[in-house]
Motif scaffolding. Structure first.
Motif, short mmCIF file in Angstrom:
data_model
loop_
_atom_site.label_atom_id
_atom_site.label_comp_id
_atom_site.label_asym_id
_atom_site.label_seq_id
_atom_site.Cartn_x
_atom_site.Cartn_y
_atom_site.Cartn_z
N VAL A 14 112.30 115.01 -58.33
CA VAL A 14 112.65 113.65 -57.93
C VAL A 14 113.11 112.85 -59.14
O VAL A 14 114.10 112.12 -59.09
CB VAL A 14 111.45 112.97 -57.25
CG1 VAL A 14 111.69 111.49 -57.06
CG2 VAL A 14 111.18 113.63 -55.91
N ALA A 17 116.58 113.68 -60.14
CA ALA A 17 117.56 113.13 -59.22
C ALA A 17 117.61 111.60 -59.27
O ALA A 17 118.36 110.99 -58.53
CB ALA A 17 117.26 113.59 -57.80
N GLN A 18 116.81 111.00 -60.15
CA GLN A 18 116.72 109.55 -60.29
C GLN A 18 116.30 108.89 -58.98
O GLN A 18 116.73 107.80 -58.63
CB GLN A 18 118.04 108.97 -60.79
CG GLN A 18 118.37 109.44 -62.22
CD GLN A 18 119.60 108.78 -62.77
OE1 GLN A 18 120.48 108.34 -62.05
NE2 GLN A 18 119.67 108.69 -64.08
N ARG A 19 115.48 109.58 -58.23
CA ARG A 19 114.89 109.04 -57.03
C ARG A 19 113.39 109.26 -57.14
O ARG A 19 112.94 110.15 -57.86
CB ARG A 19 115.45 109.72 -55.78
CG ARG A 19 116.97 109.52 -55.64
CD ARG A 19 117.50 110.29 -54.46
NE ARG A 19 117.05 109.71 -53.19
CZ ARG A 19 117.28 110.29 -52.02
NH1 ARG A 19 117.92 111.44 -51.95
NH2 ARG A 19 116.84 109.71 -50.90
N ARG A 20 112.63 108.47 -56.43
CA ARG A 20 111.19 108.51 -56.60
C ARG A 20 110.49 108.70 -55.26
O ARG A 20 110.96 108.23 -54.22
CB ARG A 20 110.69 107.21 -57.23
CG ARG A 20 111.21 106.97 -58.65
CD ARG A 20 110.57 107.91 -59.64
NE ARG A 20 110.97 107.61 -61.01
CZ ARG A 20 112.03 108.14 -61.61
NH1 ARG A 20 112.82 108.96 -60.94
NH2 ARG A 20 112.31 107.84 -62.86
N ASP A 63 118.02 112.03 -44.98
CA ASP A 63 117.94 113.25 -45.79
C ASP A 63 116.48 113.62 -46.03
O ASP A 63 115.56 112.91 -45.63
CB ASP A 63 118.74 113.10 -47.09
CG ASP A 63 118.15 112.09 -48.07
OD1 ASP A 63 116.92 111.81 -48.03
OD2 ASP A 63 118.91 111.57 -48.92
N LEU A 65 114.45 113.83 -48.71
CA LEU A 65 113.57 112.97 -49.50
C LEU A 65 113.26 111.67 -48.77
O LEU A 65 112.13 111.18 -48.80
CB LEU A 65 114.20 112.67 -50.87
CG LEU A 65 113.32 111.83 -51.81
CD1 LEU A 65 111.97 112.49 -52.06
CD2 LEU A 65 114.05 111.58 -53.13
N ASP A 66 114.25 111.11 -48.09
CA ASP A 66 113.99 109.89 -47.33
C ASP A 66 112.99 110.14 -46.21
O ASP A 66 112.18 109.27 -45.89
CB ASP A 66 115.29 109.33 -46.76
CG ASP A 66 116.10 108.57 -47.79
OD1 ASP A 66 115.54 108.21 -48.84
OD2 ASP A 66 117.30 108.31 -47.55
N ASN A 69 109.66 109.97 -47.77
CA ASN A 69 109.29 108.61 -48.20
C ASN A 69 108.92 107.71 -47.04
O ASN A 69 108.02 106.88 -47.14
CB ASN A 69 110.41 108.01 -49.04
CG ASN A 69 110.36 108.49 -50.48
OD1 ASN A 69 109.33 108.99 -50.93
ND2 ASN A 69 111.47 108.36 -51.19
N HIS A 191 120.59 117.27 -48.59
CA HIS A 191 121.29 116.01 -48.31
C HIS A 191 121.65 115.87 -46.84
O HIS A 191 122.07 114.79 -46.41
CB HIS A 191 122.57 115.92 -49.15
CG HIS A 191 123.62 116.90 -48.75
ND1 HIS A 191 123.70 118.16 -49.29
CD2 HIS A 191 124.63 116.82 -47.85
CE1 HIS A 191 124.72 118.81 -48.76
NE2 HIS A 191 125.29 118.02 -47.87
#
Length: 217
Positions: A14, A17-20, A63, A65-66, A69, A191
């Motif tokens: 994460v 990918a600059q996502r958390r 996607d 990761l979303d 989250n 994605h």
């Protein structure tokens, strides 16, 4: 140890990918929607959320990761199918809802920090449930999971068929008879947009409870 490793590794990917990963929101946790509760063969009881059964998210596709989250903000995580019984429970819900595909928390360890010998090659030994930290059995042992026997190239899953286009198929989705193969596991590029299933996360529930005395979860 496996759980700690998996959580560390997903945190690394994460960050790259600059996502958390989202932190849980206490109010959202207390008001989370639970469509079903299931007690598996181990005696573990968890509650589940099915995005297509909730009016505000009925048509939502996100996607990988979303999907995690959204679940995590409600003290849940994308579903980890750790027993055959739990797998069948979720599959029956997919069929009942006539849903074409969903995300799970399944992830392939193919990023920085995944160079351990026991995780090689990643497409065989590198799969794990990021929601719980449990490792998925080798994909060559067909009775240890529910991977499809076919896919877009007619090859057993996981086949990583989008790698030629630069999209590593690193996330585990369940597809509903997409290739006339029944309701089965497939590796899919992360994605892609899909509905999702959330499952209670004891780790996140305990985290929120410890910091919010008296909260009812």
């Amino acid at each position: 140890m496996i759980k700690q490793l998996a959580l560390l590794l997903i945190g690394v990917t994460v960050a790259l990918a600059q996502r958390r990963l989202a932190l849980p929101d206490p109010r959202s946790c207390a008001n989370r929607v639970r469509h079903a509760t299931y007690r598996d063969a181990r005696g573990v009881t968890h509650s589940y959320f099915f995005s297509w059964e909730h009016l505000p998210t009925r048509n939502l596709e996100v996607d990988w990761l979303d999907s995690r989250n959204i679940c995590r903000r409600h003290c849940m995580d994308a579903v980890s199918l750790e027993t055959p019984q739990e797998n069948e429970f979720v599959k029956q819900r997919i069929v009942r809802g006539n849903v074409r595909y969903i995300w799970t928390s399944g992830r392939k360890c193919n990023f920085a920090g995944c160079d351990r010998a026991d995780l090689q090659p990643p497409n065989i030994n590198g799969w794990f449930w990021s929601g719980s930290g449990a490792k998925i059995g080798p994909t060559t042992q067909r009775n240890s999971g529910d991977w499809s026997h076919t896919g877009g190239y007619g090859q057993p899953q996981p086949d990583n068929r989008e790698a030629a286009q630069g999209n590593d198929e690193s996330c585990l989705a369940i597809l509903n008879n997409f290739y006339n193969d029944g309701v089965k596991w497939h590796d899919v590029a992360c994605h892609h947009l899909k509905p999702f299933v959330c499952e209670d996360s004891e780790e996140l529930l305990n985290f929120v409870a410890s910091r919010n005395p008296g909260i009812r979860l």
